[in-house]
Motif scaffolding. Sequence first.
Motif, mmCIF file in Angstrom:
data_model
loop_
_atom_site.group_PDB
_atom_site.id
_atom_site.type_symbol
_atom_site.label_atom_id
_atom_site.label_comp_id
_atom_site.label_asym_id
_atom_site.label_seq_id
_atom_site.Cartn_x
_atom_site.Cartn_y
_atom_site.Cartn_z
ATOM 1 N N SER A 185 -3.297 -30.294 45.991
ATOM 2 C CA SER A 185 -1.801 -30.598 45.714
ATOM 3 C C SER A 185 -1.978 -30.987 44.325
ATOM 4 C CB SER A 185 -1.529 -31.713 46.642
ATOM 5 O OG SER A 185 -2.369 -33.022 46.145
ATOM 6 N N LEU A 186 -0.612 -31.307 43.847
ATOM 7 C CA LEU A 186 -0.363 -31.821 42.469
ATOM 8 C C LEU A 186 -0.998 -33.105 42.321
ATOM 9 C CD1 LEU A 186 1.041 -31.609 39.814
ATOM 10 C CD2 LEU A 186 2.823 -32.691 40.791
ATOM 11 N N GLY A 187 -1.051 -33.893 43.160
ATOM 12 C CA GLY A 187 -1.625 -35.190 43.131
ATOM 13 C C GLY A 187 -3.144 -35.175 42.808
ATOM 14 N N ILE A 188 -3.765 -34.373 43.507
ATOM 15 C CA ILE A 188 -5.397 -33.930 43.383
ATOM 16 C C ILE A 188 -5.639 -33.510 42.066
ATOM 17 C CG2 ILE A 188 -7.186 -32.665 44.215
ATOM 18 C CD1 ILE A 188 -6.133 -32.843 46.887
ATOM 19 N N VAL A 189 -4.722 -32.688 41.519
ATOM 20 C CA VAL A 189 -4.917 -32.196 40.213
ATOM 21 C C VAL A 189 -4.768 -33.244 39.315
ATOM 22 C CG1 VAL A 189 -4.168 -30.572 38.410
ATOM 23 C CG2 VAL A 189 -4.578 -29.638 41.122
ATOM 24 N N GLN A 190 -3.924 -33.931 39.399
ATOM 25 C CA GLN A 190 -3.434 -35.188 38.509
ATOM 26 C C GLN A 190 -4.541 -36.186 38.473
ATOM 27 O OE1 GLN A 190 0.628 -36.348 39.408
ATOM 28 N NE2 GLN A 190 1.613 -35.137 38.082
ATOM 29 N N ARG A 191 -5.113 -36.515 39.609
ATOM 30 C CA ARG A 191 -6.231 -37.367 39.437
ATOM 31 C C ARG A 191 -7.446 -36.902 39.085
ATOM 32 N NH1 ARG A 191 -3.886 -38.466 44.644
ATOM 33 N NH2 ARG A 191 -5.442 -37.114 45.483
ATOM 34 N N THR A 192 -7.855 -35.633 39.227
ATOM 35 C CA THR A 192 -8.709 -35.074 38.478
ATOM 36 C C THR A 192 -8.843 -35.120 37.109
ATOM 37 O OG1 THR A 192 -9.107 -33.600 40.462
ATOM 38 C CG2 THR A 192 -10.164 -32.984 38.576
ATOM 39 N N VAL A 193 -7.625 -34.750 36.488
ATOM 40 C CA VAL A 193 -7.304 -34.873 34.841
ATOM 41 C C VAL A 193 -7.547 -36.323 34.446
ATOM 42 C CG1 VAL A 193 -5.645 -34.350 33.185
ATOM 43 C CG2 VAL A 193 -6.014 -32.673 35.090
ATOM 44 N N ILE A 194 -6.985 -37.176 35.271
ATOM 45 C CA ILE A 194 -7.130 -38.623 34.622
ATOM 46 C C ILE A 194 -8.551 -38.848 34.636
ATOM 47 C CG2 ILE A 194 -6.655 -40.971 35.426
ATOM 48 C CD1 ILE A 194 -3.841 -39.789 36.273
ATOM 49 N N ASN A 195 -9.250 -38.509 35.891
ATOM 50 C CA ASN A 195 -10.550 -38.939 35.998
ATOM 51 C C ASN A 195 -11.502 -38.427 34.652
ATOM 52 O OD1 ASN A 195 -10.394 -40.825 38.022
ATOM 53 N ND2 ASN A 195 -10.743 -39.108 39.557
ATOM 54 N N MET A 196 -11.033 -37.179 34.184
ATOM 55 C CA MET A 196 -11.688 -36.592 33.343
ATOM 56 C C MET A 196 -11.339 -37.091 31.792
ATOM 57 S SD MET A 196 -11.236 -32.417 34.365
ATOM 58 C CE MET A 196 -11.872 -32.052 33.078
ATOM 59 N N GLY A 197 -10.659 -38.196 31.759
ATOM 60 C CA GLY A 197 -10.288 -38.943 30.386
ATOM 61 C C GLY A 197 -8.904 -38.455 29.850
ATOM 62 N N SER A 198 -7.984 -37.889 30.520
ATOM 63 C CA SER A 198 -6.650 -37.562 30.020
ATOM 64 C C SER A 198 -5.804 -38.541 30.602
ATOM 65 C CB SER A 198 -6.274 -36.058 30.098
ATOM 66 O OG SER A 198 -7.260 -35.119 29.646
ATOM 67 N N GLN A 199 -4.412 -38.596 29.767
ATOM 68 C CA GLN A 199 -3.336 -39.278 30.522
ATOM 69 C C GLN A 199 -2.050 -38.521 30.154
ATOM 70 O OE1 GLN A 199 -3.464 -43.156 28.797
ATOM 71 N NE2 GLN A 199 -2.869 -42.468 26.931
ATOM 72 N N SER A 200 -1.120 -38.786 30.997
ATOM 73 C CA SER A 200 0.222 -37.681 30.710
ATOM 74 C C SER A 200 1.156 -38.716 29.968
ATOM 75 C CB SER A 200 0.904 -37.555 32.458
ATOM 76 O OG SER A 200 2.147 -37.255 32.210
ATOM 77 N N ARG A 201 1.743 -37.840 28.840
ATOM 78 C CA ARG A 201 2.650 -38.691 28.093
ATOM 79 C C ARG A 201 3.819 -37.669 27.840
ATOM 80 N NH1 ARG A 201 -0.027 -42.476 24.375
ATOM 81 N NH2 ARG A 201 -2.081 -42.606 24.847
ATOM 82 N N ARG A 202 4.851 -38.495 27.442
ATOM 83 C CA ARG A 202 5.920 -37.426 27.033
ATOM 84 C C ARG A 202 5.745 -37.034 25.676
ATOM 85 N NH1 ARG A 202 11.686 -39.123 28.049
ATOM 86 N NH2 ARG A 202 11.613 -37.156 29.103
ATOM 87 N N PRO A 203 5.962 -35.712 25.452
ATOM 88 C CA PRO A 203 5.797 -35.238 23.855
ATOM 89 C C PRO A 203 6.323 -35.925 22.867
ATOM 90 C CG PRO A 203 7.212 -33.483 25.202
ATOM 91 C CD PRO A 203 6.922 -34.774 26.364
ATOM 92 N N THR A 204 5.998 -35.925 21.598
ATOM 93 C CA THR A 204 6.447 -36.418 20.630
ATOM 94 C C THR A 204 7.741 -35.499 20.182
ATOM 95 O OG1 THR A 204 4.477 -37.143 19.718
ATOM 96 C CG2 THR A 204 6.222 -36.921 18.279
ATOM 97 N N LEU A 205 8.904 -36.342 19.912
ATOM 98 C CA LEU A 205 9.956 -35.723 19.663
ATOM 99 C C LEU A 205 10.268 -35.323 18.184
ATOM 100 C CD1 LEU A 205 12.745 -37.633 21.408
ATOM 101 C CD2 LEU A 205 11.687 -35.610 21.949
ATOM 102 N N VAL A 206 10.479 -34.260 17.763
ATOM 103 C CA VAL A 206 10.419 -33.950 16.295
ATOM 104 C C VAL A 206 11.623 -33.200 15.838
ATOM 105 C CG1 VAL A 206 8.116 -33.269 16.445
ATOM 106 C CG2 VAL A 206 9.487 -31.682 16.977
ATOM 107 N N PRO A 207 12.226 -33.350 14.514
ATOM 108 C CA PRO A 207 13.610 -32.854 14.478
ATOM 109 C C PRO A 207 13.795 -31.520 14.591
ATOM 110 C CG PRO A 207 12.238 -33.605 12.499
ATOM 111 C CD PRO A 207 11.688 -33.961 13.553
ATOM 112 N N LEU A 208 14.790 -31.033 14.772
ATOM 113 C CA LEU A 208 15.263 -29.402 14.614
ATOM 114 C C LEU A 208 15.449 -29.210 13.256
ATOM 115 C CD1 LEU A 208 17.694 -29.458 17.615
ATOM 116 C CD2 LEU A 208 15.411 -28.705 17.366
ATOM 117 N N LEU A 209 15.299 -27.729 12.763
ATOM 118 C CA LEU A 209 15.437 -27.626 11.520
ATOM 119 C C LEU A 209 16.780 -27.189 11.266
ATOM 120 C CD1 LEU A 209 12.292 -25.237 10.797
ATOM 121 C CD2 LEU A 209 12.884 -27.143 9.753
ATOM 122 N N THR A 210 17.647 -27.755 10.531
ATOM 123 C CA THR A 210 18.998 -27.427 10.356
ATOM 124 C C THR A 210 19.230 -26.352 9.283
ATOM 125 O OG1 THR A 210 19.172 -28.843 8.221
ATOM 126 C CG2 THR A 210 19.540 -30.251 10.569
#
Length: 84
Positions: A10-35
């Motif tokens: 399940s998604l939960g099992i995959v997320q817990r496995t990734v967290i146990n491997m030392g990673s965390q979920s974050r929102r990506p950094t917002l970057v400006p669009l090229l005008t």
Amino acid sequence: MMGHLQVSTSLGIVQRTVINMGSQSRRPTLVPLLTARYKALLLSWARQHYHWTVVDWKHVAWSDESRFQLYRTYARVRVWRRHH
């Protein structure tokens, strides 16, 4: 004939496995669009420096790289990164 191993997860099992491997979920950094104006400035700068040699570029002090997006995405995007 060999049998196939079926694994259910399940998604939960995959997320817990990734967290146990030392990673965390974050929102990506917002970057400006090229005008259009900024794109034109970049192109102009590139054309002015097109003829530069390696010797010319050795006199430039480089700083941190910048990130940019061509198009804004509105999807709920999450990225996984290692803890620091």
